[in-house]
Design an enzyme around this catalytic site. Sequence first.
Site, PDB file in Angstrom:
ATOM      1  N   CYS A 275      14.591  10.203  -2.950  1.00 52.27           N
ATOM      2  CA  CYS A 275      13.988   8.954  -3.441  1.00 52.27           C
ATOM      3  C   CYS A 275      14.966   7.810  -3.163  1.00 52.27           C
ATOM      4  CB  CYS A 275      13.605   9.055  -4.911  1.00 52.27           C
ATOM      5  SG  CYS A 275      14.980   9.376  -6.041  1.00 52.27           S
TER       6      CYS A 275
ATOM      7  N   ARG B   9      12.975  10.103  -9.651  1.00 45.82           N
ATOM      8  CA  ARG B   9      11.963  10.985  -9.054  1.00 45.82           C
ATOM      9  C   ARG B   9      12.534  12.235  -8.394  1.00 45.82           C
ATOM     10  NH1 ARG B   9       9.504   6.287  -5.554  1.00 45.82           N
ATOM     11  NH2 ARG B   9      11.720   5.753  -5.682  1.00 45.82           N
TER      12      ARG B   9
ATOM     13  N   ASP C 234       7.525   4.524  -8.231  1.00 46.29           N
ATOM     14  CA  ASP C 234       8.877   4.335  -8.756  1.00 46.29           C
ATOM     15  C   ASP C 234       8.775   3.973 -10.246  1.00 46.29           C
ATOM     16  OD1 ASP C 234      11.398   3.486  -9.423  1.00 46.29           O
ATOM     17  OD2 ASP C 234      11.690   2.288  -7.611  1.00 46.29           O
TER      18      ASP C 234
HETATM   19  P1  4NP Z   1      14.424   6.649  -8.167  1.00 49.44           P
HETATM   20  O1  4NP Z   1      14.268   5.360  -9.108  1.00 49.44           O
HETATM   21  O2  4NP Z   1      14.448   6.160  -6.749  1.00 49.44           O
HETATM   22  O3  4NP Z   1      13.179   7.453  -8.477  1.00 49.44           O
HETATM   23  O4  4NP Z   1      15.706   7.337  -8.608  1.00 49.44           O
HETATM   24  C1  4NP Z   1      15.132   4.266  -9.045  1.00 49.44           C
HETATM   25  C2  4NP Z   1      16.376   4.351  -9.621  1.00 49.44           C
HETATM   26  C3  4NP Z   1      17.233   3.268  -9.579  1.00 49.44           C
HETATM   27  C4  4NP Z   1      16.819   2.100  -8.968  1.00 49.44           C
HETATM   28  C5  4NP Z   1      15.576   2.028  -8.373  1.00 49.44           C
HETATM   29  C6  4NP Z   1      14.730   3.115  -8.408  1.00 49.44           C
HETATM   30  N1  4NP Z   1      17.699   0.988  -8.945  1.00 49.44           N
HETATM   31  O5  4NP Z   1      17.265  -0.105  -8.460  1.00 49.44           O
HETATM   32  O6  4NP Z   1      18.847   1.095  -9.385  1.00 49.44           O
END
Ligand code: 4NP
Length: 156
Positions: free
Chosen positions: A8, A14, A123
């Site tokens: 991800c 995710r 997300d």
């Molecule tokens: P992930 O979610 O890609 O599902 O782990 C996110 C986690 C952190 C961030 C964005 C999406 N961030 O901008 O820090």
Amino acid sequence: MIKILFVCLGNICRSPLAEAIFKQKIKQYGLETMISCDSAGTANYHVGESPDPRTIEVANNHDVPIKHFGQQFKKHHENEFDYLIAMDHSNRLNMIRELDGEHDSLFLMRDFDKNGKGEDVPDPWYGGMNGFENVFQILDRSTDEFLKFIKEKHSM
Ligand code: 4NP
């Protein structure tokens, strides 16, 4: 051993949840010696960090053990994993950029979701627990089908 990497953006919501759910299914089917999995993020924001507290909470709610430390997706992963599974189209594009092109082992998680085939795993970062529960349900369905696919393809 068939090796799978879930990917991800941040590797705290995710993909570590996909990894945890898939690991539990691998164990339930007694396939620990045949299939392994890990996860990574295309960004470096959360390298070394544990999953988001909301990810841990939703995993706990469903009795899914979760333990992971954030790592960034890198080109060398293409040689170390048989399947690279992107959570959304944007992750997929970032991976293609890192890999210098398309790759046969690259799939979208929801290529394996009967209910929303080819869509993004949304997300959940900016939302509340409802979003995390929704992600859990999507990943539970998609990883079921993905495991069926792997078992059939590799005659397990
Ligand atoms: P992930 O979610 O890609 O599902 O782990 C996110 C986690 C952190 C961030 C964005 C999406 N961030 O901008 O820090």
